[in-house]
Scaffold this motif. Structure first.
Motif, short mmCIF file in Angstrom:
data_model
loop_
_atom_site.label_atom_id
_atom_site.label_comp_id
_atom_site.label_asym_id
_atom_site.label_seq_id
_atom_site.Cartn_x
_atom_site.Cartn_y
_atom_site.Cartn_z
N ARG A 1 0.85 -1.19 0.17
CA ARG A 1 0.13 0.22 0.00
C ARG A 1 0.91 1.28 0.04
NH1 ARG A 1 -5.13 -0.90 4.25
NH2 ARG A 1 -5.91 -2.80 3.21
N TYR A 2 0.38 2.36 -0.56
CA TYR A 2 1.14 3.65 -0.37
C TYR A 2 0.56 4.58 0.93
CZ TYR A 2 2.32 8.47 -1.32
OH TYR A 2 2.81 9.70 -1.23
N VAL A 3 1.42 4.88 1.60
CA VAL A 3 1.32 5.46 2.91
C VAL A 3 1.48 7.08 2.72
CG1 VAL A 3 1.49 5.69 5.33
CG2 VAL A 3 1.72 3.40 4.19
N PRO A 4 0.66 7.71 2.54
CA PRO A 4 0.61 9.36 2.28
C PRO A 4 1.56 10.11 3.29
CG PRO A 4 -1.58 8.60 2.06
CD PRO A 4 -0.79 7.65 2.59
N ALA A 5 1.33 9.28 4.61
CA ALA A 5 2.11 10.35 5.82
C ALA A 5 3.63 10.11 5.50
CB ALA A 5 1.73 9.50 7.12
N VAL A 6 4.10 9.13 4.99
CA VAL A 6 5.37 9.23 4.86
C VAL A 6 5.93 9.11 3.40
CG1 VAL A 6 5.80 7.31 6.69
CG2 VAL A 6 5.27 6.55 4.62
N GLY A 7 4.81 9.48 2.61
CA GLY A 7 5.22 9.47 1.20
C GLY A 7 6.04 8.25 0.54
N ALA A 8 5.54 7.23 1.09
CA ALA A 8 6.22 6.08 0.32
C ALA A 8 5.21 4.74 0.41
CB ALA A 8 7.45 5.72 1.11
N GLY A 9 5.64 3.91 -0.35
CA GLY A 9 4.83 2.60 -0.03
C GLY A 9 5.44 1.86 0.80
N LEU A 10 4.45 0.83 1.32
CA LEU A 10 4.85 -0.10 2.29
C LEU A 10 4.45 -1.51 1.81
CD1 LEU A 10 5.86 -0.91 5.38
CD2 LEU A 10 3.29 -0.70 6.06
N VAL A 11 5.46 -2.54 2.05
CA VAL A 11 5.32 -3.58 1.48
C VAL A 11 5.49 -4.72 2.40
CG1 VAL A 11 5.96 -5.60 -0.33
CG2 VAL A 11 5.87 -3.17 -0.99
N VAL A 12 4.65 -5.66 2.85
CA VAL A 12 4.67 -6.85 3.71
C VAL A 12 4.84 -8.17 2.78
CG1 VAL A 12 3.94 -8.25 5.50
CG2 VAL A 12 3.66 -5.61 5.59
N LYS A 13 5.84 -9.05 2.88
CA LYS A 13 5.70 -10.01 2.04
C LYS A 13 6.34 -11.43 2.85
CE LYS A 13 10.43 -9.28 0.17
NZ LYS A 13 11.00 -10.33 0.74
#
Length: 386
Positions: free
Chosen positions: A19-31
């Protein structure tokens, strides 16, 4: 955003969520590597397959065991049945089960034992029956041998014509007939029917016929003869048997007949011109019932070519397949149609009529017929009977 199977930066298949997280301005990946994620599922699958295989093996082995437990006794029963069908009644089925198959095997063993006993009894009974039948055949031959069976019985006497016939309902019977010629002038003739059938009647018949022959003396009239026979037969008659008898004496030169009837069916006189009439019931009761019985005489005169027809009740009581009786009416019609016939022809005519009427139905009583045709005196003259 997204999720699913993909390939990471290493080129390894992974299960990921991103998902993209606007608060940090980056995407977060869990795999997670798919190998690691799917390893419990693979272990579970292998365990499931193992358990299924083991269960199937247990079920198959149990089914085979149950089938063997059920089919084995059935196979044994089938084999034992085949051997019994081949005649081996000693075969038994060894089944220790306590279920329905075990009870069936026990019942089968009891059945085989009872069947063996039944066959043994049947064999003994058959042997005894064959022995009795053989003895009855001999008794039949002996009984028939004591009756006149050669006809004409007096071929040297043209003044009269005699013929008789007897058909026992069983191997032996109680009917009889006899003739006796005293000198040149007196012809005694008798017909009788013992009450009952079979061996007792045949023995009583033999006794009666023997007494008849031993009691005949020259000049004795039929009434006195029946009285004498009745005295003998009534003595010590514990079996309460009795016999009906018709006895007559023909005076050959004159054609006069004197007779006495001991409870028997009245004979018919067939005149030469075709008329038919029964003789009057003159005499007394059946013989053997009471030693106090008395008997009277009857008389008639036969003209040349007249005939007397004597019979037992087996003729009139012969039954058709529809259980209808032959009766006196049919007998009278049959005899009335036979004027001028010989004694043999007359007897055979009645016998054929009865045979056609019964149409193969088993006889209910002995059938006996006697025909006496008077042909006139040898020189053509008629003497005075007195």
């Amino acid at each position: 955003r997204g999720e699913g199977l993909t390939v990471d930066y290493r080129g390894e298949p992974v299960l990921a969520v991103w998902r993209y997280v606007p608060a940090v301005g980056a995407g977060l990946v869990v795999k997670i590597d798919t190998r690691e994620a799917f390893r419990p599922i693979a272990r579970l699958k292998m365990l499931t397959f193992g358990l299924a295989g083991a269960t199937l093996l247990v079920v198959v082995l149990a089914a085979l065991s149950v089938a063997r437990a059920i089919a084995g006794p059935v196979v044994k029963l089938t084999a034992a049945t085949a051997r019994i069908a081949d005649g081996d009644l000693s075969r038994r089925v060894d089944v220790e089960a306590s279920n329905e198959i075990g009870r069936l095997a026990a019942s089968f063993n009891r059945m085989a034992g009872q069947l063996a006993e039944s066959i043994e009894r049947l064999t003994a009974t058959t042997a005894a029956k064959e022995r009795i039948e053989s003895e009855l055949r001999v008794a039949h031959e002996i009984q028939m041998s004591i009756l006149p069976k050669i006809f004409p019985p007096f071929p040297q006497r043209p003044e009269f014509d005699l013929h008789a016939l007897i058909h026992p309902a069983r191997e032996v019977g109680g009917d009889f007939y006899d003739f006796f010629l005293f000198g040149e002038d007196e012809l005694y003739f008798v017909i009788g029917d013992v009450a009952g059938k079979g061996v007792p009647a045949s023995l009583f018949m033999a006794v009666t016929l023997t007494l008849f022959r031993s009691s005949l003396v020259w000049g004795l009239d039929p009434a006195a003869l029946l009285s004498k026979l009745n005295q003998h037969l009534s003595d010590d008659n514990d079996a309460c048997l009795f016999v009906t008898m018709f006895c007559g004496k023909l005076h050959v030169p004159s054609g006069e007949v004197i007779y006495s009837n001991g409870g028997h069916n009245p004979p018919y006189v067939l005149r030469c011109h075709g008329s038919l009439e029964p003789l009057p019931r003159v005499g007394g009761p059946a013989l053997g019932l009471s030693d106090a019985a008395t008997y009277r005489l009857g008389r008639l005169t036969l003209q040349p070519q007249d005939a007397l027809v004597l019979y037992t009740d087996g003729v009139t009581e012969a039954t058709s397949p529809d259980e209808e009786f032959f009766l006196e009416s049919r007998l009278e019609a049959c005899v009335r149609a036979a004027p001028g016939e010989t004694a043999r022809q007359l007897v055979e005519r009645v016998s054929r009529a009865v045979e056609e009427f019964t149409a193969g139905a088993p006889p209910t009583d002995d059938i006996t017929l006697v025909a006496l045709r008077y042909c006139g005196s040898a020189d053509g003259s008629r003497e005075d009977a007195s």
